[in-house]
Design a protein around this motif. Sequence first.
Motif, PDB file in Angstrom:
ATOM      1  N   ALA A  10     -65.205 -12.947 -39.695  1.00 45.74           N
ATOM      2  CA  ALA A  10     -63.799 -13.249 -39.402  1.00 45.74           C
ATOM      3  C   ALA A  10     -63.220 -12.130 -38.555  1.00 45.74           C
ATOM      4  O   ALA A  10     -63.604 -10.954 -38.699  1.00 45.74           O
ATOM      5  CB  ALA A  10     -63.005 -13.399 -40.695  1.00 45.74           C
ATOM      6  N   VAL A  11     -62.292 -12.491 -37.676  1.00 45.12           N
ATOM      7  CA  VAL A  11     -61.617 -11.527 -36.815  1.00 45.12           C
ATOM      8  C   VAL A  11     -60.109 -11.691 -36.993  1.00 45.12           C
ATOM      9  O   VAL A  11     -59.649 -12.642 -37.625  1.00 45.12           O
ATOM     10  CB  VAL A  11     -62.022 -11.711 -35.334  1.00 45.12           C
ATOM     11  CG1 VAL A  11     -63.511 -11.409 -35.144  1.00 45.12           C
ATOM     12  CG2 VAL A  11     -61.672 -13.099 -34.836  1.00 45.12           C
ATOM     13  N   GLN A  12     -59.358 -10.791 -36.410  1.00 43.04           N
ATOM     14  CA  GLN A  12     -57.909 -10.825 -36.565  1.00 43.04           C
ATOM     15  C   GLN A  12     -57.316 -12.165 -36.121  1.00 43.04           C
ATOM     16  O   GLN A  12     -56.404 -12.684 -36.747  1.00 43.04           O
ATOM     17  CB  GLN A  12     -57.266  -9.682 -35.788  1.00 43.04           C
ATOM     18  CG  GLN A  12     -55.778  -9.571 -36.045  1.00 43.04           C
ATOM     19  CD  GLN A  12     -55.190  -8.300 -35.467  1.00 43.04           C
ATOM     20  OE1 GLN A  12     -55.865  -7.544 -34.783  1.00 43.04           O
ATOM     21  NE2 GLN A  12     -53.925  -8.065 -35.751  1.00 43.04           N
ATOM     22  N   ALA A  58     -62.081  -8.172 -45.233  1.00 43.43           N
ATOM     23  CA  ALA A  58     -63.345  -8.629 -44.650  1.00 43.43           C
ATOM     24  C   ALA A  58     -63.501 -10.114 -44.949  1.00 43.43           C
ATOM     25  O   ALA A  58     -63.004 -10.600 -45.967  1.00 43.43           O
ATOM     26  CB  ALA A  58     -64.515  -7.854 -45.220  1.00 43.43           C
ATOM     27  N   GLY A  59     -64.175 -10.815 -44.068  1.00 42.94           N
ATOM     28  CA  GLY A  59     -64.395 -12.234 -44.319  1.00 42.94           C
ATOM     29  C   GLY A  59     -65.339 -12.859 -43.324  1.00 42.94           C
ATOM     30  O   GLY A  59     -65.788 -12.222 -42.362  1.00 42.94           O
ATOM     31  N   ALA A  73     -64.332 -17.617 -46.185  1.00 43.85           N
ATOM     32  CA  ALA A  73     -64.289 -16.824 -47.411  1.00 43.85           C
ATOM     33  C   ALA A  73     -63.952 -15.405 -46.986  1.00 43.85           C
ATOM     34  O   ALA A  73     -64.518 -14.894 -46.021  1.00 43.85           O
ATOM     35  CB  ALA A  73     -65.632 -16.870 -48.140  1.00 43.85           C
ATOM     36  N   TRP A  74     -63.021 -14.802 -47.667  1.00 41.56           N
ATOM     37  CA  TRP A  74     -62.612 -13.453 -47.313  1.00 41.56           C
ATOM     38  C   TRP A  74     -62.124 -12.736 -48.561  1.00 41.56           C
ATOM     39  O   TRP A  74     -61.891 -13.352 -49.595  1.00 41.56           O
ATOM     40  CB  TRP A  74     -61.551 -13.449 -46.215  1.00 41.56           C
ATOM     41  CG  TRP A  74     -60.209 -13.997 -46.567  1.00 41.56           C
ATOM     42  CD1 TRP A  74     -59.075 -13.276 -46.852  1.00 41.56           C
ATOM     43  CD2 TRP A  74     -59.811 -15.374 -46.648  1.00 41.56           C
ATOM     44  NE1 TRP A  74     -58.014 -14.115 -47.100  1.00 41.56           N
ATOM     45  CE2 TRP A  74     -58.445 -15.412 -46.980  1.00 41.56           C
ATOM     46  CE3 TRP A  74     -60.490 -16.587 -46.481  1.00 41.56           C
ATOM     47  CZ2 TRP A  74     -57.746 -16.599 -47.162  1.00 41.56           C
ATOM     48  CZ3 TRP A  74     -59.797 -17.772 -46.651  1.00 41.56           C
ATOM     49  CH2 TRP A  74     -58.435 -17.775 -46.980  1.00 41.56           C
ATOM     50  N   TYR A  75     -62.013 -11.416 -48.447  1.00 41.14           N
ATOM     51  CA  TYR A  75     -61.446 -10.673 -49.554  1.00 41.14           C
ATOM     52  C   TYR A  75     -60.402  -9.700 -49.058  1.00 41.14           C
ATOM     53  O   TYR A  75     -60.380  -9.299 -47.902  1.00 41.14           O
ATOM     54  CB  TYR A  75     -62.515  -9.970 -50.407  1.00 41.14           C
ATOM     55  CG  TYR A  75     -63.325  -8.878 -49.745  1.00 41.14           C
ATOM     56  CD1 TYR A  75     -62.766  -7.662 -49.376  1.00 41.14           C
ATOM     57  CD2 TYR A  75     -64.693  -9.042 -49.551  1.00 41.14           C
ATOM     58  CE1 TYR A  75     -63.528  -6.651 -48.816  1.00 41.14           C
ATOM     59  CE2 TYR A  75     -65.471  -8.035 -48.988  1.00 41.14           C
ATOM     60  CZ  TYR A  75     -64.877  -6.845 -48.627  1.00 41.14           C
ATOM     61  OH  TYR A  75     -65.643  -5.843 -48.070  1.00 41.14           O
TER      62      TYR A  75
END
Length: 164
Positions: A10-12, A58-59, A73-75
């Motif tokens: 994942a990115v911004q 992060a994801g 999915a990210w945290y």
Amino acid sequence: MPDAYSIRAAVQADGSFLGDMVVEAANWRAGGARARHEILTAVEHRRYVTGWMRPADAGFVAIDSDESPIGAAWYRILAQDDPGFGYVGTAVPELIIGVRPVWRAHGVGRALLRRLVVHARSQGHSRISLSVEHDNFAKALYRSEGFIVTESGSVRDTMVNRMS
């Protein structure tokens, strides 16, 4: 539905899509229909996406063969004074996962979850937590991936994976 998908970090720029996935997670029941703006303006949900991507975030995002995002999915590491549904302690990342309904039960959620857990471990985290409603079918997925219930509430359980 195409049967191929891939997973990328994942990115911004994924912030809006992660918002969509918070909505999917909140509306997990068949026919779930709370409006996107209603969910994302509620403090209990917006904490999962506001200000994405912070340094500790992060994801991963799953994309189909047309490069369209289908799940994530990210945290996030949330503060003790602004905890999430699955908060278990300072510096323990809380994960969020959402998959578009048409892609559920096709392994996308499991693949995203596994990738995120491996990443969390590589970042030095020894535990990762989540929250799941009692009757959510995803609870079986979480159990099969090593999560255990650490706190049972009236509506939802907090689950933790001790990544040893």
